[in-house]
Design a protein around this motif. Structure first.
Motif, PDB file in Angstrom:
ATOM      1  N   UNK A   1       0.828  -1.205   0.000  1.00 55.26           N
ATOM      2  CA  UNK A   1       0.000   0.000   0.000  1.00 55.26           C
ATOM      3  C   UNK A   1       0.864   1.258   0.000  1.00 55.26           C
ATOM      4  N   UNK A   2       1.964   1.226   0.784  1.00 50.96           N
ATOM      5  CA  UNK A   2       2.821   2.411   0.866  1.00 50.96           C
ATOM      6  C   UNK A   2       3.535   2.665  -0.458  1.00 50.96           C
ATOM      7  N   UNK A   3       4.050   1.627  -1.099  1.00 46.82           N
ATOM      8  CA  UNK A   3       4.736   1.808  -2.379  1.00 46.82           C
ATOM      9  C   UNK A   3       3.769   2.306  -3.453  1.00 46.82           C
ATOM     10  N   UNK A   4       2.550   1.749  -3.446  1.00 50.08           N
ATOM     11  CA  UNK A   4       1.556   2.182  -4.434  1.00 50.08           C
ATOM     12  C   UNK A   4       1.184   3.647  -4.227  1.00 50.08           C
ATOM     13  N   UNK A   5       0.967   4.010  -2.946  1.00 47.78           N
ATOM     14  CA  UNK A   5       0.616   5.403  -2.648  1.00 47.78           C
ATOM     15  C   UNK A   5       1.772   6.343  -2.988  1.00 47.78           C
ATOM     16  N   UNK A   6       2.998   5.935  -2.647  1.00 47.53           N
ATOM     17  CA  UNK A   6       4.160   6.788  -2.941  1.00 47.53           C
ATOM     18  C   UNK A   6       4.284   7.021  -4.437  1.00 47.53           C
ATOM     19  N   UNK A   7       4.112   5.966  -5.223  1.00 52.00           N
ATOM     20  CA  UNK A   7       4.242   6.099  -6.679  1.00 52.00           C
ATOM     21  C   UNK A   7       3.214   7.074  -7.229  1.00 52.00           C
ATOM     22  N   UNK A   8       1.963   6.974  -6.745  1.00 50.30           N
ATOM     23  CA  UNK A   8       0.928   7.878  -7.242  1.00 50.30           C
ATOM     24  C   UNK A   8       1.207   9.329  -6.892  1.00 50.30           C
ATOM     25  N   UNK A   9       1.572   9.585  -5.627  1.00 49.93           N
ATOM     26  CA  UNK A   9       1.853  10.959  -5.201  1.00 49.93           C
ATOM     27  C   UNK A   9       3.100  11.517  -5.903  1.00 49.93           C
ATOM     28  N   UNK A  10       4.115  10.669  -6.063  1.00 48.12           N
ATOM     29  CA  UNK A  10       5.345  11.128  -6.725  1.00 48.12           C
ATOM     30  C   UNK A  10       5.074  11.505  -8.179  1.00 48.12           C
ATOM     31  N   UNK A  11       4.228  10.711  -8.858  1.00 49.18           N
ATOM     32  CA  UNK A  11       3.909  11.028 -10.253  1.00 49.18           C
ATOM     33  C   UNK A  11       3.159  12.358 -10.347  1.00 49.18           C
ATOM     34  N   UNK A  12       2.207  12.584  -9.422  1.00 44.90           N
ATOM     35  CA  UNK A  12       1.490  13.855  -9.408  1.00 44.90           C
ATOM     36  C   UNK A  12       2.442  15.026  -9.180  1.00 44.90           C
ATOM     37  N   UNK A  13       3.382  14.827  -8.249  1.00 46.94           N
ATOM     38  CA  UNK A  13       4.354  15.887  -7.960  1.00 46.94           C
ATOM     39  C   UNK A  13       5.255  16.136  -9.166  1.00 46.94           C
TER      40      UNK A  13
END
Length: 432
Positions: A150-162
């Motif tokens: 869950x953490x890796x998936x969330x990090x990837x999504x937020x990082x892409x948005x950033x």
């Protein structure tokens, strides 16, 4: 008592030792663990072909759907993330050092993160995000979930948005910068065009004023010649007188022709040179007609070249200026010696008139032509001290007239400034 021969006992002891040694080798050889795969080289090899690597020690501690995590990582191409799952208990410092070694070996990817199998610890390094941004991204990846997937998936999504936001901001900044540069260049070009137009208008006005002043000199010489009204065809006319009078008329014609052809202030030097010749030959003609000795040829009267050749030098100082020796006609010399103002040649300037030596750079060739045969610059620079033309001469006036006008360019080298792989560790609130 042991009756076994000594040689047989030695052989038996050697065989037992060999068996024991072989047993030890088998025991410890099979008991030795396989080489750990949490070193940077091994991890780098795994990340060379995949964005996710789970170490050997972490595989028994974590339950994640690697395909789902890979889909999230592959779906974040702008952030360009590489992720490593390590065993529980690995500290933030150790994970950070491991990531540095890994990224140096993989040599691709913009962001690297490491997370423990239980998802309680996570850290990252990036050349796209600074340490503050990485910490915020890690903090937004649900650190309390205890779920590495869950953490890796969330990090990837937020990082892409950033990353997308930074790209848009960079694009907007680029457009803004480009727009500003275009506006500056357009303004500079417009200012250059306006300045050029004003300069041309100013030069055209100065040329018109100069030409008007020179035409006054030419007309006055023509009137002087006409007033004498000599018949050069008269056989009773003295040959020397006829010759000087013809030279005066030829000089007048030369001055008229040069005036008509003049397109720039520098062209006026030929006009005033011809006028100086004409004035001298008229003086010589009058002296011969009067039966007097032809005067020595001297420089024109400084105060007014229309007066013809000077007769002596006098000491004169312009208002507020220093005294200097200048050539003067007899009438102006007498005025100066009596403390009176000389009859100064006033030329058109703006809406009025002023002395030719204070009428601007356009009159430099005008003055230069009158004194070209009498020392030129050397003579003029001494006489013109404290005047407008004198200021020009001290700056390099050489009897000519040069157009001024140049555009400065702006110019300068630029270099890209790169990020330098900042660290972040949102779970403990500090950078590595």
């Amino acid at each position: 008592m042991n009756t076994e021969p000594r040689g047989q006992r030695a052989v038996r002891r050697g065989a037992l030792a060999a068996v024991a040694a072989a047993a030890l080798v088998l025991l410890f050889g099979f008991a030795a663990p396989a080489q750990a795969d949490d070193n940077p080289s091994t991890i780098a090899n795994g990340l060379a072909s995949s964005r996710l690597y789970v170490t050997q020690d972490a595989r028994g501690q974590v339950t994640i759907d690697q395909n789902a995590v890979l889909a999230s990582l592959n779906g974040s191409p702008d952030a360009d993330i590489r992720a490593v799952v390590v065993r529980n208990g690995v500290g933030q410092q150790a994970m950070g050092r491991m990531l540095v070694g890994v990224k140096d070996r993989v040599d691709k990817g913009d962001t690297y993160v490491a997370i423990t199998a239980d998802g309680t610890r996570m850290t990252g390094i990036s050349k796209m995000f600074d340490s503050g941004e990485i910490n915020r991204l890690i903090a937004r990846s649900d650190p309390g979930s205890g779920n590495a997937q869950a953490r890796l998936t969330a990090f990837a999504g937020h990082a892409e948005q950033q990353a997308d936001a930074k790209a848009r901001s960079g694009t907007i900044s680029g457009f803004v910068t480009l727009s500003v540069v275009v506006l500056i260049m357009a303004g500079a070009f417009g200012a250059f065009l306006v300045a050029g137009k004003r300069r041309r208008e100013r030069e055209a006005r100065q040329m018109a004023e100069l030409k008007k002043g020179v035409e006054e000199d030419v007309i006055l010489l023509g009137e002087d010649i006409a007033a004498l009204d000599l018949d050069v065809m008269d056989h009773g006319l003295d040959p020397d007188t006829r010759r000087d009078y013809e030279r005066a008329m030829n000089s007048y014609d030369d001055a008229k022709t040069a005036t008509d052809r003049a397109a720039r202030p520098t062209d006026m030097e030929d006009v005033t040179t011809a006028l100086e010749n004409g004035r001298y030959y008229m003086t010589a003609t009058r002296a011969r007609l009067a039966g007097e000795e032809v005067p020595q040829r001297r420089a024109p009267c400084f105060f007014n070249p229309q007066h013809g050749p000077s007769v002596k030098d006098v000491t004169w100082a312009p208002p507020g200026g220093v005294a200097r020796s200048v050539p003067a006609c007899d009438a102006d010399a007498q005025r100066v010696l009596k403390g009176q103002d000389p009859d100064v040649r006033l030329v058109p300037y703006g809406d009025g008139r002023r002395p030719y030596y204070d009428a601007g750079p356009a009159y430099a060739p005008y003055a230069g032509g009158y004194y070209a045969s009498y020392g030129g610059l050397d003579l003029l620079s001494g006489m013109m001290i404290g005047t407008m033309l004198g200021s020009m001469m001290s700056g390099g006036f050489g009897g000519g007239y040069a157009d001024a006008g140049a555009m400065s360019g702006f110019g300068g080298d630029g270099g890209d400034v790169g990020g330098g792989w900042d660290f972040g560790g949102g779970d403990f609130g500090g950078g590595f």
